[in-house]
Design a protein around this motif. Sequence first.
Motif, PDB file in Angstrom:
ATOM      1  N   GLY A 148      46.371  28.803  12.483  1.00 42.93           N
ATOM      2  CA  GLY A 148      46.073  28.844  13.713  1.00 42.93           C
ATOM      3  C   GLY A 148      44.669  29.942  13.798  1.00 42.93           C
ATOM      4  O   GLY A 148      43.875  29.468  14.611  1.00 42.93           O
ATOM      5  N   LEU A 149      44.713  30.876  13.111  1.00 45.82           N
ATOM      6  CA  LEU A 149      43.765  31.889  13.145  1.00 45.82           C
ATOM      7  C   LEU A 149      42.386  31.132  12.606  1.00 45.82           C
ATOM      8  O   LEU A 149      41.317  31.213  13.288  1.00 45.82           O
ATOM      9  CB  LEU A 149      43.909  32.990  12.256  1.00 45.82           C
ATOM     10  CG  LEU A 149      43.482  34.409  12.725  1.00 45.82           C
ATOM     11  CD1 LEU A 149      43.697  34.784  14.130  1.00 45.82           C
ATOM     12  CD2 LEU A 149      43.670  35.296  11.622  1.00 45.82           C
ATOM     13  N   VAL A 150      42.519  30.240  11.510  1.00 48.13           N
ATOM     14  CA  VAL A 150      41.528  29.528  10.921  1.00 48.13           C
ATOM     15  C   VAL A 150      40.912  28.564  12.120  1.00 48.13           C
ATOM     16  O   VAL A 150      39.718  28.464  12.442  1.00 48.13           O
ATOM     17  CB  VAL A 150      41.626  28.849   9.700  1.00 48.13           C
ATOM     18  CG1 VAL A 150      40.675  27.990   9.506  1.00 48.13           C
ATOM     19  CG2 VAL A 150      42.007  29.956   8.527  1.00 48.13           C
ATOM     20  N   ALA A 151      41.866  28.113  12.716  1.00 48.79           N
ATOM     21  CA  ALA A 151      41.218  26.867  13.689  1.00 48.79           C
ATOM     22  C   ALA A 151      40.646  27.527  14.971  1.00 48.79           C
ATOM     23  O   ALA A 151      39.485  27.211  15.418  1.00 48.79           O
ATOM     24  CB  ALA A 151      42.723  26.160  14.203  1.00 48.79           C
ATOM     25  N   LEU A 158      40.653  34.133  22.397  1.00 55.38           N
ATOM     26  CA  LEU A 158      41.661  34.956  22.547  1.00 55.38           C
ATOM     27  C   LEU A 158      42.850  34.100  22.869  1.00 55.38           C
ATOM     28  O   LEU A 158      44.089  34.117  22.208  1.00 55.38           O
ATOM     29  CB  LEU A 158      41.588  36.249  23.504  1.00 55.38           C
ATOM     30  CG  LEU A 158      40.727  37.287  22.722  1.00 55.38           C
ATOM     31  CD1 LEU A 158      40.550  38.268  23.912  1.00 55.38           C
ATOM     32  CD2 LEU A 158      41.405  37.814  21.743  1.00 55.38           C
ATOM     33  N   GLY A 159      42.665  33.369  24.055  1.00 54.05           N
ATOM     34  CA  GLY A 159      43.851  32.365  24.328  1.00 54.05           C
ATOM     35  C   GLY A 159      44.263  31.194  23.209  1.00 54.05           C
ATOM     36  O   GLY A 159      45.352  31.155  23.174  1.00 54.05           O
ATOM     37  N   VAL A 160      43.318  30.722  22.505  1.00 50.57           N
ATOM     38  CA  VAL A 160      43.643  29.712  21.666  1.00 50.57           C
ATOM     39  C   VAL A 160      44.460  30.548  20.547  1.00 50.57           C
ATOM     40  O   VAL A 160      45.420  30.111  19.965  1.00 50.57           O
ATOM     41  CB  VAL A 160      42.267  29.072  21.169  1.00 50.57           C
ATOM     42  CG1 VAL A 160      42.634  28.446  20.089  1.00 50.57           C
ATOM     43  CG2 VAL A 160      41.793  28.177  22.288  1.00 50.57           C
ATOM     44  N   ILE A 161      43.897  31.826  20.083  1.00 51.60           N
ATOM     45  CA  ILE A 161      44.539  32.346  18.998  1.00 51.60           C
ATOM     46  C   ILE A 161      46.125  32.635  19.504  1.00 51.60           C
ATOM     47  O   ILE A 161      47.076  32.496  18.832  1.00 51.60           O
ATOM     48  CB  ILE A 161      43.915  33.839  18.693  1.00 51.60           C
ATOM     49  CG1 ILE A 161      42.649  33.374  17.897  1.00 51.60           C
ATOM     50  CG2 ILE A 161      44.859  34.545  17.700  1.00 51.60           C
ATOM     51  CD1 ILE A 161      41.928  34.693  18.108  1.00 51.60           C
TER      52      ILE A 161
END
Lengths: 398, 187, 102, 430
Positions: free
Chosen positions: B109-112, C19-22
Motif C-alpha cells: 500500500g505504501l509503495v502504491a 495521506l488519505g490513500v496511505i
Amino acid sequence: MSERTDDQTNDASNRALSSADRSYLDLDTSDKTYLDSNELVINMGPQHPATHGVLRVILKLDGERVLGTECVIGYLHRGVEKIAENRTYTMFNPYVDRMDYCAAVSNGLGYCEAVEKLLNVEAPPRAKYIRVILTELQRIASHQLWLGTHALDIGAMTPLFYTFRDREEILKIFEKYCGARLTTHAFRIGGCQYETYAGFEKDVKNFLAFFAPKIDEYETLLTTNRIWLERTRNVGVISAADAIALGVTGPVLRASGVQWDLRKAQPYAAYSEFDFEIPVGTNGDTYDRYLVRMEEMRQSMRIVEQAVNAIPEGPIMGKVPKVIKPPVGEIYHSIEAPKGELGYFIVSDGSTQPYRLRVRPPSFVNLQALDIMVRGLLVADVVAVIGTIDIVLGEVDR
Amino acid sequence: MNPAMNSAFNAGMAPVATPWFFYVLAGLAVASGVAVITRRNAVHAALALIVTLLSVAGLYLMLYAPFVAGVQIIVYAGGIMVLFLFVIMLVNIERSSKERRFNRIWPVGLVAACALMALFVSAIVKGKALFPDRGMPLPESSNTQQIATLLYGEAGRMGQYTFAFEIASLLLLVAILGAVIMTKKKI
Amino acid sequence: MVEITTLHYLVVAAALFVLGVIGVLTRRNVVIVLMSIELILNAVNLNLVAFSRMWGNLHGQIFAIFIVVDAAAEAAAGLGILIAFFRNKETVNVDEIDLLKW
Amino acid sequence: MPNFIMSYLGSKVTPGEAGNQFWALIYVLIIFAGVAVAVLAMNWIERKALAHFQIRLGPMRVGPHGLLQPIADAVKLMLKEDIIPAEADQFVFWIAPLIGLLAAFTVYTVIPFGPSQAVSDMNIGILFMLGVSSLGVLGIVVSGWASNSHYPLIGALRSSAQMVSYEVAMGLAVVSAILMTSLNATGTGTLSMIGIVQAQQQQGVWFIFKFFPLGFLAFVIFAIAMIAETNRAPFDMAEAESELTAGYHTEYSGLRWSLFMLAEYAAMIAVSSIAVTLWLGGWMRPFPNLLHAPAWDFIFSLFPGLTFLGLAAITFVGVARMPSQSFFKIQRIGLAVFAAVLGFIALLLLVIAVAGRSADTSVAARFREGIDYVYWFVLKVAVFMYLFIWYRATWPRYRFDQLMKIGWKVMLPISLGVLIVTAIVGVIFS
C-alpha cells in the motif's frame, strides 16, 4: 383477613420471581448468531443522587434500555432486630424510630401496639386519639418528603422546596409535643408519655387550614404538567396480581387497583371511629401512585380533623406494669405505615427482653417490585420508579 | 453589505495576512492529516481529522469561497464528525487499540501511495506552466447568492445544476434509508 | 513571502490526497479507513475550489458542495454497514472482513 | 499609527469591514470581557431567581445579597485540585473543555450588537454561527469519552444524539427566517447577521410577527431547539443529575469544570443572540420606523440611563431595608457603594444621551448610538436568559426517547411545513 406470616410473604414473592425472566443473571453467551454490541453494566449507587440513600442497583443496559436489575442492599444495616434481643421492651422503643426515619411516629405506633397486644393491655381512648392525630400528620409529612424527592428525581426542582416548607409546620407540632422533630419517640407502651401541650388542638387546626390550599399548589405544578404526565404515565406499571404476589403493600398496591388498607381492613388504634376513604388507582403506573398519595394526604387531613374535633378527655396511659414482662408467646401486629404494611413479629420467652423481634418493613418488600417495574424501560425511568416506590434505606436495611 | 465595503474588506484584510495564514493552515491540515492515519486511537484520529477539516475550511475562506467553508464546518465538522465519534463510542475499541495498527500488506500500500505521490509531483512540476500565477478575483459578498443562482436558477428558469441538486437529495434519502435499515436491530 | 498561487493549494491538496490513500491502503480499523476517505474527498474539494478561484467562476464550488453531500451520504452508509458488521462479528478490522457470507 | 486607530472612530462599518485589525482586536477583547462578566452576573441572577422561585433566599453571605458569590465561586474553582482520573485519556480529557469554550466564544465574532458594533460582518454570518455553535457538542462528546467512565459516556452519547437531531429543526427554522429577508425591494436575501436585522428594518416588521403565525411558529421551534442545543432544563439529558450523577462532566473538577460551565452559559447567550437577531429585530429599539422623529430618538436614548437609575434606586431601597445591627455594617456599606456605582453609570449614560442628542457625526453622538443599540440588544437577550431560568424552575425533565420523539416527529415536520408555507406565502406576496 387472617394475619399473614413472613413465610407466606416469602412464598408469594418466590413464586413471582421464578415466573419472571431472570436470565440476565447468567447471560447465555453460546448464541453467537446475534451479538449485542451495546450491553453495558452500570452500578447505580451506593453513592448516587437518586437512589435515596445507599441503595445500589446493578443495571444491565442495552444502550439505555434496562434488561435487568439487581438490588444490593445492606449498606445501612445496623442490626436493629438483633439489638432488640438485648434490650428491654421499653429500651428498644427509640430504636424503631431509626428504621423509617421519615415516618418515626408510625414506627413507634406499630411497635407499641404490638407489645400492648402481647401484654394484653389497651391504651386509653385519649391516647389512641393522640396517636391517630400524630400518625396521620406523620403520613402527610412522609408523603410530602416523597413528593419533593420524587419530583426532584424527575427533574422538577421546585416542588421539593414547597413540600419542605409545609413539612416544617408538621415538624414544629411534633417538636412542641415531644421535643424532637425527626426521631420523635412519641409513644410509650400502654399509651402516650406526654399530655398534649396547651394549644395543640389550635396548632393542628391551623395546620389543616394552612395545608389544604398547599396540596392544590403542588397539584398545579405537577398534576396536569405535560412533561410530568409523559414521564409518569405508563411508567413502572405493576399489575394487581403481580403486586399481591410480591407482597407489595401501601400506595403502590392501591395504585394497582387493590383496595387494601389496614386502617380499614383490620382497624387499629381508633381508626374504626373515623370516616375516610381509601383512594385506589387503576393502571398501577407511576402517575396513579402519585395521584393515590396526593389523595391520601387529603384523606389524612380528614381523619386528623375528625380526631382533633372529637378528642376525648381522660388518662393517656393504660395500666402497664412497672417492669414489662410479657407472657410466653408470639404476636404479629401490623399497621398501615405511610409506605405500606409495617409489621412487628415478637416472640417472648417470658423475660424482660424479646426472644426474637422481626420487622416486616414496607420498603423492603416493595423494593422487590423494582425489577418487574423497570424491565424494558430506560435509565431515567429507573430513577422515577425508585422514587415512586418510596423507599427509605434505613428501613430496607434495618 | 454594499460592494464598496466589500472591496475594503478584500483590500484591507485579506492581502496582509494571506501568505502567513496559508502556511499555518496548510501546515495544520497536513500535520493533522498525518496524525489521522498514524494514531492508534480512533478518537484521536477523529479529533485530528476535525482539525484538518477546519483548516481546509480556512483555506476555502482564503479562496473566496465562504459558502463552501460554512458548509464544510456545518456538515463535516458539526455533522459527519459527530457521527464518527458516536460510532467510535458505540463500537468497543479497547481491543482494537491493542492490536496491530496496519494490515499485512501495508508495504504494498505504501509503495502504491508513493507511486501516486510521484505521479502528482511530476504532474505539478511539469504542468506548472499550465496554472496561471494569480487567481481571478471572485466577488465574495454575493458568493452565496451566485451559488444559489447556479443551483436553483432565477426568474422561473431552471438553474444549471437544479437537476443534479435533486439527484443529490435523492442520494441522501437513499443513504438515510440504507443506514437506518442496516443499523436497526429489528425492523 | 511569496504570493500564494493556485499551485500552492494544489500541493496541499496532493499531500492530503496521498495521506488519505496511505490511510486507506494500510490501516486495519474500518473507522480510520472511512476517515481517510474523507481526507481524500477533502483534497479533491480543495482542488476544485482552488480551480474555481483560478478560472473565476463558481462551478468548482458547486462541485465541492455536491462532494460534501456525497461525503455525508458515504459516511452515513459506511458507518451503518460498520455497526451492522460489528454486531455480527465483533470486529472493526478490514482484514478480518474476508467472508462473503457467514 | 494613532491616525490609523482614530480613523475608525467616525466610520459606520464594523472593524472587520473597515480592515482595521486594531479595533477588531479591541472589539474582541471587549466582547470577551463582556461575556465573562455576563456569565458571572448570569450565575448570580440564576441562583437568586431560582431561589426566589423556590421560596429561598439564595446566596446571602458573600457580599451584600451574595453579590460577590460568583467571584468567590470562581476563586474556589481555580484553587480546587484538578483531578484527572488515572484511566482517562489525558490529552483528550485536557482539551475537551477548551473545545467547548472555543466554540462558544468564536460565535461572538459575528453577533451584531449594532449595525457597526460587531467584530466582523461575514457574508455567511448565520451559517458560520450555526456551524461553530454546533462544534460545541464535540467538546461534550469527547469529554464523555475521555473520562473512561460509564455515566459520562452515556451523557456524551445522549448529548450528541440530541444535538444532531435538534440541529435539523433549528436549521429549518432559521432558513424560514432567511427566506423572509428576500422579501424586500431587491429580491435577494442575505445570510449576514447585520443584513438580516437591516432586512427587518426595511420591511418594517420583526420577523416574529411576519406572516403571522408563520414567523412566530418558526421562532417557537427555534426557541425550543435552542434549549436542547444548550443542554438546559427541561432538555438537560446530558447532565441529568438524578440519572447520570453529572453526565458528561462527572469526572471533571476545579478549573476544567468551570470551563464547561463558562462554555454552557456563553453558548446560552450566543443562541439567544441568534434568536434575537433573526426574529426580534436585533439591536433595533421598538418602532424604529413608526416613531422616527429625533425627539423619539432622544426619548428612547434615555432608556439605558433610566434603567440603571432604576437599578440604583432598587439597590438603595435594599440598603435602607438592611437590618441595623452592627454585624451588617460592612454589607450595608458595600451595597451602598454598589448602588452608587450603578447611579454613576446611570448618570454617565444620561449625560452621553443628552450630549449626543443632536450632532450626527460627533464622537458623543456615535457613543450614544452605540449604547442605544447595545442596550436594546442586551435587553432582548436578557429576556431569554430569564426564560432559561424560568424553564428550569418550572418543568420536570424529559426522558431521552421522548426528547428524540419530539425532535423528529413534532418539531421537524412542523418546521418543514412552516418553511414550505413561508416560501409559498412569500412568493404570493412579493
